[in-house]
Design a protein around this motif. Structure first.
Motif: not given
Length: 415
Positions: A21-24, A27-28, A68-71, A110-111
Motif C-alpha cells: 500500500a505504501t509503494l502504491r 507512486n500514485e 519530500q522523497h516522492v517530489i 504502481a510498485e
C-alpha cells in the motif's frame, strides 16, 4: 567508495500488505507530481515542493519525509531524462521516439522503488530486523536476510538512503554503504592483460582462458524456450515465462562477479595492475549477421568491466583501459599487424615471424603491452575507471583517447 548492498525482506502477510500500500500511494503521488511538473514546465526539486508538497501530504496521507522523497524522485527522473536526450540515448533529436518521450510526462509503475532515509527506516543489524515507515503506521521487527559478507558490510559501513523494492513478489532493501578505499599501488611490477570475448569470456596474458561455450549454449536454450513460449501464448506458457524472467541475467551477473573477483585477486597477489579494453560503443561499431546479434547484445562485457574496476578499487589495484583496435591481429612477439594473422577464432599465426599462439591469449598480451607502455609514459589510474570515462590523475589519461596515442606494437619488458 559507495556500494549498494541488497538484502531480502521477510515480511508477514500483514506487513507485506502495508508495504504494498505504501509503494502504491507513493507512486500514485509521483505520477501526479510528474503531471504537474510537465504541465507547469517546472522540474526543479524546490520549485515542485512549493507547488505539490501540501497536496501530496493531504491527498495520499504521506509523511513529511515521504512526500519530500516522492517530489525529489520525480525531479531526479526528469534530470535523467534530459541527460539521455542530450546524449541522444532517447533517439535522435526530432525522431518519432524522441518526440514521444518529450511530449508526455514521465509515469511511474504502481510498485516502483521508493527511497527511504534514516528518519523513515532504522536498522537493527544484530537482530536482522528493520523498522520502516508505511502509510498504515510504522512497522517494527520486519525481518531481513543476506549473505554473511553483505551483513558484515551493512553493519560496518551503511550510510545514506535505502530503496524499498518489490520484484517478482519478493521484497528487498537496497542499502547504500560507504566503504573505505585501499591505497592504489603506485608502482605495479607489471600488468595482467585481460581480453574480453563471447566464445571465451576472459583470457589473460598468463594464459588462463575462461571459456564461455557452456554459458552460450545455455543462453541459446533459454532464448529458444522464450521464443517457444511466446509463440504458444497460453496462460500456462505466460506463467512459465514469468517464472523464468531474469534468470539468465542473474546467472550472467553471478559469473561476472566470480571472474572479476578471481582476476583482481590474482593481480593483487602478484603486485600487478589490470589492463582492459575500452569497449564502449562496440555494438554500434561492429556489423554482424542476424543470428549473431542476439549473442552480442546479450553479452554483459560492460558489466564485467565495471565489476573488475570497483573490486580493483577496493583492493588498491590500478586499472588501465586501452584502445582495443588491432589487438586481435597484432603479433605479440614482433608487432606485425595483419588481419590474416588470425586464421580462425582460436588460432593466431603471425605471417611475418611465424609465432603461433591462442588468439585470445595473444590479444591479452597486446593489451598488457599497451597498458604498460601507457603507464611508463605517465598514465595513472585510481582504479575507479570504467570503460569510456576519464581517469583522474597526473600525466596522461587512461581513456580510449589516451590509449590511441600508444604504439600498436608497444611491447612491455619481458614480453
Amino acid at each position: 567508495m559507495k556500494l549498494v548492498i541488497q538484502v531480502k525482506l521477510l515480511p508477514t502477510l500483514e506487513q507485506e500488505a502495508a508495504l504494498r500500500a505504501t509503494l502504491r500511494a507513493c507512486n500514485e503521488a509521483a505520477r501526479w507530481v510528474s503531471e504537474v511538473a510537465f504541465t507547469s514546465d517546472a522540474f526543479k526539486n524546490f520549485t515542485l515542493r512549493k507547488q505539490c508538497y501540501a497536496e501530496v501530504r493531504v491527498r495520499w496521507g504521506l509523511g513529511a519525509q515521504a512526500a519530500q522523497h516522492v517530489i525529489k524522485k520525480v525531479s531526479d527522473a526528469y534530470t535523467v531524462l534530459r541527460a539521455k536526450l542530450n546524449a541522444c540515448s532517447g533517439g535522435e533529436k526530432g525522431s518519432r521516439r524522441s518526440r514521444r518521450t518529450v511530449h508526455r510526462p514521465i509515469t511511474f509503475r504502481a510498485e516502483s522503488a521508493q527511497p527511504y532515509d534514516d528518519r523513515m527506516l532504522s536498522w537493527q543489524t544484530t537482530a536482522r530486523t528493520v523498522s520502516v515507515w508505511t502509510v498504515e503506521g510504522r512497522l517494527k521487527g520486519v525481518s531481513f536476510t543476506a549473505g554473511p559478507q553483505h551483513l558484515e558490510t551493512l553493519a560496518r559501513h551503511r550510510k545514506g538512503e535505502s530503496d524499498l523494492v518489490c520484484r517478482d513478489g519478493m521484497w528487498f532493501l537496497l542499502a547504500t554503504c560507504e566503504v573505505p578505499e585501499s591505497v592504489v599501488h603506485g608502482e605495479p611490477v607489471d600488468f595482467l592483460g585481460v581480453d574480453l570475448g563471447i566464445v571465451n569470456i576472459a583470457a589473460t596474458s598468463d594464459g588462463e582462458i575462461m571459456s564461455g561455450r557452456h554459458i552460450n549454449r545455455r543462453r541459446a536454450r533459454d532464448r529458444a524456450l522464450r521464443n517457444k513460449l511466446r509463440k504458444k501464448n497460453t496462460a500456462s506458457a505466460k506463467r512459465r515465462a514469468q517464472r523464468r524472467r531474469g534468470r539468465e541475467a542473474r546467472r550472467n551477473r553471478d559469473i561476472n562477479h566470480k571472474i572479476a573477483k578471481h582476476l583482481v585477486a590474482e593481480a593483487e597477489r602478484t603486485g600487478r595492475g589490470i589492463a582492459l579494453e575500452d569497449l564502449k560503443g562496440i555494438r554500434e561499431r561492429v556489423r554482424l549477421r542476424k543470428p549473431q546479434r542476439a549473442t552480442l547484445h546479450g553479452w554483459a562485457f560492460a558489466q564485467l568491466g565495471r565489476f573488475i574496476a570497483y573490486k580493483a578499487r577496493r583492493a588498491g589495484v590500478p586499472v588501465v583501459f586501452v584502445d582495443p583496435a588491432y589487438t586481435s591481429c597484432t603479433c605479440a612477439e614482433c608487432g606485425h599487424v595483419d588481419t590474416a594473422n588470425r586464421g580462425s577464432q582460436a588460432r593466431f599465426a603471425c605471417r611475418s615471424c611465424g609465432f603461433v599462439d591462442h588468439a585470445d591469449r595473444n590479444s591479452s598480451r597486446n593489451i598488457r603491452a599497451r597498458a604498460w607502455e601507457l603507464w611508463r609514459r605517465g598514465a595513472r589510474s585510481v582504479a575507479s575507471a570504467v570503460p569510456g570515462q576519464g581517469t583522474a590523475g597526473r600525466g596522461r589519461d587512461t581513456t580510449a583517447s589516451g590509449a590511441r596515442n600508444a604504439s600498436l606494437a608497444a611491447v612491455a619488458p619481458g614480453s
